[in-house]
Design a protein around this motif. Structure first.
Motif, PDB file in Angstrom:
ATOM      1  N   GLY A 212      52.259  18.095  18.111  1.00 32.47           N
ATOM      2  CA  GLY A 212      52.076  18.021  16.702  1.00 32.47           C
ATOM      3  C   GLY A 212      53.448  17.216  16.035  1.00 32.47           C
ATOM      4  N   VAL A 213      53.425  17.029  15.087  1.00 33.56           N
ATOM      5  CA  VAL A 213      54.661  16.449  14.260  1.00 33.56           C
ATOM      6  C   VAL A 213      55.403  17.714  13.203  1.00 33.56           C
ATOM      7  CG1 VAL A 213      55.437  14.849  12.820  1.00 33.56           C
ATOM      8  CG2 VAL A 213      53.615  14.259  14.447  1.00 33.56           C
ATOM      9  N   VAL A 214      56.785  17.801  13.223  1.00 28.55           N
ATOM     10  CA  VAL A 214      57.466  18.458  12.041  1.00 28.55           C
ATOM     11  C   VAL A 214      58.155  17.296  11.466  1.00 28.55           C
ATOM     12  CG1 VAL A 214      58.968  20.030  11.683  1.00 28.55           C
ATOM     13  CG2 VAL A 214      57.810  20.527  13.645  1.00 28.55           C
ATOM     14  N   LEU A 215      57.939  17.235  10.060  1.00 24.99           N
ATOM     15  CA  LEU A 215      58.155  16.139   9.143  1.00 24.99           C
ATOM     16  C   LEU A 215      59.451  16.914   8.206  1.00 24.99           C
ATOM     17  CD1 LEU A 215      57.821  13.154   8.396  1.00 24.99           C
ATOM     18  CD2 LEU A 215      56.482  13.979   6.649  1.00 24.99           C
TER      19      LEU A 215
ATOM     20  N   ALA B  41      63.287  12.837   8.619  1.00 29.71           N
ATOM     21  CA  ALA B  41      63.585  13.236  10.201  1.00 29.71           C
ATOM     22  C   ALA B  41      62.252  13.770  10.506  1.00 29.71           C
ATOM     23  CB  ALA B  41      64.630  13.729  10.522  1.00 29.71           C
ATOM     24  N   VAL B  42      61.887  13.357  11.728  1.00 27.10           N
ATOM     25  CA  VAL B  42      60.744  13.990  12.510  1.00 27.10           C
ATOM     26  C   VAL B  42      61.123  14.694  13.779  1.00 27.10           C
ATOM     27  CG1 VAL B  42      59.272  12.615  11.610  1.00 27.10           C
ATOM     28  CG2 VAL B  42      60.140  12.006  13.842  1.00 27.10           C
TER      29      VAL B  42
ATOM     30  N   TYR C 281      52.332  19.340  11.089  1.00 26.79           N
ATOM     31  CA  TYR C 281      51.044  18.478  11.295  1.00 26.79           C
ATOM     32  C   TYR C 281      50.627  18.833  12.754  1.00 26.79           C
ATOM     33  CZ  TYR C 281      52.179  16.473   6.878  1.00 26.79           C
ATOM     34  OH  TYR C 281      52.701  16.106   5.611  1.00 26.79           O
ATOM     35  N   THR C 282      49.221  18.683  13.105  1.00 32.90           N
ATOM     36  CA  THR C 282      48.831  18.691  14.256  1.00 32.90           C
ATOM     37  C   THR C 282      48.955  17.230  14.947  1.00 32.90           C
ATOM     38  OG1 THR C 282      46.604  18.028  13.721  1.00 32.90           O
ATOM     39  CG2 THR C 282      46.922  20.333  13.928  1.00 32.90           C
ATOM     40  N   ARG C 283      48.436  16.938  16.072  1.00 32.13           N
ATOM     41  CA  ARG C 283      48.701  15.794  16.950  1.00 32.13           C
ATOM     42  C   ARG C 283      47.900  14.615  16.175  1.00 32.13           C
ATOM     43  NH1 ARG C 283      48.018  11.357  18.355  1.00 32.13           N
ATOM     44  NH2 ARG C 283      47.889  10.515  20.540  1.00 32.13           N
ATOM     45  N   TYR C 284      46.809  15.158  15.529  1.00 34.80           N
ATOM     46  CA  TYR C 284      46.013  13.942  14.787  1.00 34.80           C
ATOM     47  C   TYR C 284      46.266  13.941  13.339  1.00 34.80           C
ATOM     48  CZ  TYR C 284      43.804  13.870  19.342  1.00 34.80           C
ATOM     49  OH  TYR C 284      43.728  13.799  20.652  1.00 34.80           O
TER      50      TYR C 284
ATOM     51  N   ILE D 216      63.214  25.504  15.264  1.00 37.38           N
ATOM     52  CA  ILE D 216      63.484  24.555  14.298  1.00 37.38           C
ATOM     53  C   ILE D 216      64.452  25.302  13.241  1.00 37.38           C
ATOM     54  CG2 ILE D 216      62.763  22.879  12.548  1.00 37.38           C
ATOM     55  CD1 ILE D 216      60.053  23.739  14.252  1.00 37.38           C
ATOM     56  N   GLN D 217      65.601  24.367  13.147  1.00 35.94           N
ATOM     57  CA  GLN D 217      66.817  24.772  12.271  1.00 35.94           C
ATOM     58  C   GLN D 217      67.018  23.480  11.371  1.00 35.94           C
ATOM     59  OE1 GLN D 217      69.875  25.696  15.004  1.00 35.94           O
ATOM     60  NE2 GLN D 217      69.068  27.852  15.308  1.00 35.94           N
ATOM     61  N   VAL D 218      67.066  23.757   9.872  1.00 38.23           N
ATOM     62  CA  VAL D 218      67.078  22.559   9.090  1.00 38.23           C
ATOM     63  C   VAL D 218      68.168  23.195   8.148  1.00 38.23           C
ATOM     64  CG1 VAL D 218      66.152  21.344   7.717  1.00 38.23           C
ATOM     65  CG2 VAL D 218      64.958  21.595   9.690  1.00 38.23           C
ATOM     66  N   PRO D 219      69.358  22.327   8.000  1.00 38.44           N
ATOM     67  CA  PRO D 219      70.235  22.830   6.953  1.00 38.44           C
ATOM     68  C   PRO D 219      69.772  22.371   5.687  1.00 38.44           C
ATOM     69  CG  PRO D 219      71.278  21.035   8.328  1.00 38.44           C
ATOM     70  CD  PRO D 219      70.054  21.552   8.844  1.00 38.44           C
ATOM     71  N   PRO D 220      69.548  23.003   4.458  1.00 39.35           N
ATOM     72  CA  PRO D 220      69.128  22.403   3.379  1.00 39.35           C
ATOM     73  C   PRO D 220      69.956  21.428   2.492  1.00 39.35           C
ATOM     74  CG  PRO D 220      69.408  24.606   2.958  1.00 39.35           C
ATOM     75  CD  PRO D 220      69.574  24.371   4.446  1.00 39.35           C
ATOM     76  N   THR D 221      69.754  20.509   2.156  1.00 38.94           N
ATOM     77  CA  THR D 221      70.636  19.779   1.200  1.00 38.94           C
ATOM     78  C   THR D 221      70.942  20.199  -0.103  1.00 38.94           C
ATOM     79  OG1 THR D 221      68.800  18.400   0.426  1.00 38.94           O
ATOM     80  CG2 THR D 221      69.813  17.626   2.541  1.00 38.94           C
ATOM     81  N   ASP D 222      71.597  19.580  -0.920  1.00 40.19           N
ATOM     82  CA  ASP D 222      71.975  20.075  -2.400  1.00 40.19           C
ATOM     83  C   ASP D 222      70.791  19.909  -3.405  1.00 40.19           C
ATOM     84  OD1 ASP D 222      74.594  20.743  -1.600  1.00 40.19           O
ATOM     85  OD2 ASP D 222      75.304  18.965  -2.391  1.00 40.19           O
ATOM     86  N   ASP D 223      69.952  18.952  -3.014  1.00 44.61           N
ATOM     87  CA  ASP D 223      68.934  18.813  -4.129  1.00 44.61           C
ATOM     88  C   ASP D 223      67.542  19.349  -3.793  1.00 44.61           C
ATOM     89  OD1 ASP D 223      70.390  17.343  -5.978  1.00 44.61           O
ATOM     90  OD2 ASP D 223      70.210  15.454  -4.871  1.00 44.61           O
ATOM     91  N   TYR D 224      67.020  19.046  -2.680  1.00 49.09           N
ATOM     92  CA  TYR D 224      65.649  19.621  -2.185  1.00 49.09           C
ATOM     93  C   TYR D 224      65.281  19.095  -0.568  1.00 49.09           C
ATOM     94  CZ  TYR D 224      60.409  19.629  -2.078  1.00 49.09           C
ATOM     95  OH  TYR D 224      59.300  20.413  -1.368  1.00 49.09           O
ATOM     96  N   THR D 225      64.689  19.971  -0.097  1.00 48.22           N
ATOM     97  CA  THR D 225      64.366  19.585   1.419  1.00 48.22           C
ATOM     98  C   THR D 225      63.258  20.330   2.007  1.00 48.22           C
ATOM     99  OG1 THR D 225      66.816  19.950   2.124  1.00 48.22           O
ATOM    100  CG2 THR D 225      65.259  20.221   4.010  1.00 48.22           C
ATOM    101  N   SER D 226      62.430  19.536   2.424  1.00 42.05           N
ATOM    102  CA  SER D 226      61.013  20.245   2.851  1.00 42.05           C
ATOM    103  C   SER D 226      60.786  20.037   4.239  1.00 42.05           C
ATOM    104  CB  SER D 226      59.751  19.604   2.040  1.00 42.05           C
ATOM    105  OG  SER D 226      59.512  18.207   2.529  1.00 42.05           O
TER     106      SER D 226
END
Length: 181
Positions: free
Chosen positions: A151-154, A70-71, A97-100, A83-93
């Motif tokens: 920028g972008v949050v991946l 997801a971005v 990144y900047t615009r470029y 930014i709020q992200v619920p982690p998954t059971d295995d691995y979440t990162s």
């Protein structure tokens, strides 16, 4: 023969310099860079799920099929973004990144060590404008300074088993990227 060595050497060096400059300028002059492709499928300051790579290609080429992605395209011109992200059971990162496409920060669920990863994304000026009594170093508040306004949050989550793909996708759909007001 000696008369040819110097022009050949100069040509090789000049060709190397031109190649290096071309490669370094490519992100700034490309029409369909990653940011442009992602802007076509998502909105600013909103988390958008990216479709799995298919036979027709992918929004992000060379994506690992073992991950759900997801971005969030961010714009800090109007203020910080939370930014709020619920982690998954295995691995979440979560990668920033900047615009470029220059990476400047990354964190995963193991290093965050909590049931909900919450980050405040802001520029250095916005962080300096925070009230002095605001405890920005507290363990429950992670502040990320962006070197650019756009920028972008991946956000990526590992899918250990095929049957769990929709469950992981549903978990990532709960991620939020919004103005920190």
């Amino acid at each position: 023969m000696k008369r040819l060595i110097l022009p050949i050497l100069a040509g090789v060096v000049l060709g190397g310099i031109v190649h290096l400059v071309g490669v370094l300028l490519m992100p700034y002059v490309a029409d369909q860079d990653a940011y442009a492709r992602l802007a076509a499928v998502g909105e600013l300051n909103t988390v958008t799920g990216i479709d799995d790579p298919g036979v027709d290609g992918a929004v992000l080429p060379a994506s690992d099929p073992a991950f759900v992605t997801a971005v969030c395209l961010y714009d800090l011109a109007d203020g910080p973004v939370k930014i709020q992200v619920p982690p998954t059971d295995d691995y979440t990162s979560i990668s920033f990144y900047t615009r470029y496409g220059l990476p400047f920060y990354a964190i995963n669920d193991r290093s965050a060590g909590r049931s909900l990863i919450v980050l405040d994304l802001m520029t250095a000026k916005q962080r300096a404008a925070l009230p002095e009594d605001a405890d920005v170093t507290a363990a429950d508040r992670l502040v990320v300074e962006s070197p650019s306004l756009e920028g972008v949050v991946l956000i990526r989550a590992l899918v250990r088993e095929r049957g769990a793909r929709e469950q992981v996708r549903t978990r990532l759909d709960m991620a939020r990227c919004s103005s920190a007001s």
